[in-house]
Design a protein around this motif. Structure first.
Motif, short mmCIF file in Angstrom:
data_model
loop_
_atom_site.label_atom_id
_atom_site.label_comp_id
_atom_site.label_asym_id
_atom_site.label_seq_id
_atom_site.Cartn_x
_atom_site.Cartn_y
_atom_site.Cartn_z
N ASN A 53 14.57 5.60 -67.11
CA ASN A 53 14.00 6.23 -68.30
C ASN A 53 13.81 5.26 -69.46
N GLY A 54 13.74 3.98 -69.18
CA GLY A 54 13.49 3.03 -70.27
C GLY A 54 14.71 2.17 -70.56
N GLU A 55 14.67 1.56 -71.72
CA GLU A 55 15.62 0.50 -72.04
C GLU A 55 16.97 1.01 -72.54
N THR A 56 16.96 2.19 -73.14
CA THR A 56 18.22 2.69 -73.70
C THR A 56 18.50 4.08 -73.18
N GLY A 57 19.74 4.50 -73.35
CA GLY A 57 20.12 5.84 -72.92
C GLY A 57 21.30 5.77 -71.99
N GLU A 58 21.86 6.93 -71.69
CA GLU A 58 23.08 7.01 -70.89
C GLU A 58 22.86 6.37 -69.51
N ASN A 59 21.58 6.23 -69.07
CA ASN A 59 21.32 5.64 -67.76
C ASN A 59 21.61 4.14 -67.69
N LEU A 60 21.83 3.49 -68.84
CA LEU A 60 22.19 2.06 -68.81
C LEU A 60 23.68 1.88 -68.53
N ARG A 61 24.44 2.93 -68.66
CA ARG A 61 25.89 2.84 -68.47
C ARG A 61 26.22 2.57 -67.00
N GLN A 62 27.02 1.52 -66.77
CA GLN A 62 27.46 1.22 -65.40
C GLN A 62 28.95 1.52 -65.20
N VAL A 63 29.67 1.69 -66.30
CA VAL A 63 31.10 1.99 -66.20
C VAL A 63 31.38 3.34 -66.85
N PRO A 64 31.66 4.37 -66.03
CA PRO A 64 31.98 5.67 -66.61
C PRO A 64 33.24 5.59 -67.47
N ARG A 65 33.21 6.27 -68.59
CA ARG A 65 34.37 6.25 -69.49
C ARG A 65 35.64 6.70 -68.77
N ASP A 66 35.54 7.80 -68.01
CA ASP A 66 36.72 8.36 -67.31
C ASP A 66 37.37 7.35 -66.39
N GLU A 67 36.52 6.62 -65.66
CA GLU A 67 37.03 5.65 -64.69
C GLU A 67 37.83 4.55 -65.39
N ALA A 68 37.27 3.99 -66.47
CA ALA A 68 37.94 2.91 -67.19
C ALA A 68 39.20 3.41 -67.88
N GLU A 69 39.12 4.62 -68.41
CA GLU A 69 40.26 5.19 -69.12
C GLU A 69 41.42 5.46 -68.15
N ALA A 70 41.09 5.94 -66.95
CA ALA A 70 42.12 6.20 -65.94
C ALA A 70 42.80 4.89 -65.53
N TYR A 71 41.98 3.85 -65.34
CA TYR A 71 42.55 2.54 -65.02
C TYR A 71 43.48 2.07 -66.14
N ALA A 72 43.03 2.20 -67.38
CA ALA A 72 43.82 1.73 -68.53
C ALA A 72 45.16 2.46 -68.59
N GLN A 73 45.12 3.74 -68.35
CA GLN A 73 46.36 4.53 -68.42
C GLN A 73 47.34 4.09 -67.33
N GLU A 74 46.79 3.91 -66.13
CA GLU A 74 47.59 3.48 -64.99
C GLU A 74 48.23 2.11 -65.26
N ALA A 75 47.47 1.22 -65.92
CA ALA A 75 47.95 -0.14 -66.16
C ALA A 75 48.74 -0.26 -67.47
N GLY A 76 48.85 0.84 -68.20
CA GLY A 76 49.64 0.81 -69.44
C GLY A 76 48.94 0.15 -70.61
N LEU A 77 47.62 0.31 -70.70
CA LEU A 77 46.84 -0.34 -71.75
C LEU A 77 46.35 0.69 -72.77
N LEU A 78 46.18 0.28 -74.01
CA LEU A 78 45.40 1.08 -74.96
C LEU A 78 43.95 1.03 -74.50
N PHE A 79 43.18 2.07 -74.81
CA PHE A 79 41.79 2.09 -74.35
C PHE A 79 40.84 2.52 -75.47
N PHE A 80 39.71 1.80 -75.56
CA PHE A 80 38.69 2.10 -76.57
C PHE A 80 37.31 1.87 -75.99
N GLU A 81 36.34 2.65 -76.44
CA GLU A 81 34.94 2.27 -76.27
C GLU A 81 34.43 1.90 -77.66
N THR A 82 33.70 0.79 -77.72
CA THR A 82 33.36 0.21 -79.02
C THR A 82 31.91 -0.25 -79.09
#
Ligand code: GTP
Ligand code: MG
Length: 203
Positions: free
Chosen positions: A152-181
């Motif tokens: 659908n073009g250059e911008t938009g949710e379709n450019l995302r390759q890392v789902p927030r949930d997936e990264a957040e679950a990893y961070a929690q498991e590894a004991g890290l603070l987590f942010f999207e910035t």
């Protein structure tokens, strides 16, 4: 006399994920669209004010290019905090972030506070100019959760390759603070440093 507590912090992550841009936003509240790659490392300082105290961050912004990898231990040794950055539009950068976390957990100070930051969220947020034609298509594609990047073009949710949930679950498991910035808009940047500050023990 400056009585604020000094906190040594290191930034790690794949090249071009935006480490220097995150620091520039935090230290100067600025953004540069064509920031040059870091060579070796850069050193910056910035105060961080909490309700009950002030910390002075001594920030080592490392170079992500692979040829500089062997320098990293010099910068994370003795660090009390680390920010490991990846780019949410580049899946391989999360894998690189995970290897940095493993290295820190093996080799750095055992009490180090680690934050994981998924940067460039501005690239997946709807831009004000690309709405009308997309919303017409939205009904037909409402069930299509597997739209391919770029469709659908250059911008938009379709450019995302890392789902927030997936990264957040990893961070929690590894004991890290987590942010999207976004270093570009400033979203989530101050939060990284204030949440880390809250976790630094009072001496
Ligand atoms: P190395 O120093 O080589 O390890 O790279 P780095 O991680 O420090 O990345 P840098 O901050 O130099 O940013 C790389 C490119 O991404 C630059 O062109 C930045 O302008 C851009 N950039 C950084 N952060 C963001 C962001 O949040 N959004 C967008 N859209 N671009 C960003
Ligand atoms: Mg850099």
């Amino acid at each position: 006399q400056d009585r604020s507590v000094q906190v040594k912090l290191v930034l790690l992550g794949e090249a071009a994920v935006g480490k220097s841009s995150v620091v520039l936003r935090f230290v100067s509240n600025e953004f540069q669209a064509n920031k040059e790659p870091t060579i070796g490392a850069a050193f910056l300082t910035q105060k961080c004010r909490l309700e009950d105290r002030v910390l002075r961050y001594e920030i080592w912004d490392t170079a992500g290019q692979e040829r500089f990898h062997s320098l990293a231990p010099m910068y994370y040794r003795n660090a009390q905090a680390a920010v490991v950055v990846y780019d949410i539009t580049k899946a391989s950068s999360l894998e690189k972030a995970k290897t940095w976390v493993k290295e820190l957990q093996r080799q750095a100070n055992p009490n180090i506070v680690i934050a994981l930051a998924g940067n460039k969220i501005d690239l997946v947020q709807p831009s004000s100019t690309s709405s009308s034609s997309d919303s017409v298509d939205a009904e037909d594609e409402a069930d299509d959760a597997t739209a391919t990047p770029g469709e659908n073009g250059e911008t938009g949710e379709n450019l995302r390759q890392v789902p927030r949930d997936e990264a957040e679950a990893y961070a929690q498991e590894a004991g890290l603070l987590f942010f999207e910035t976004s270093a570009k808009t400033g979203e989530g940047i101050v939060e990284i440093f204030t949440e880390i500050a809250k976790k630094i023990p009072i001496e």
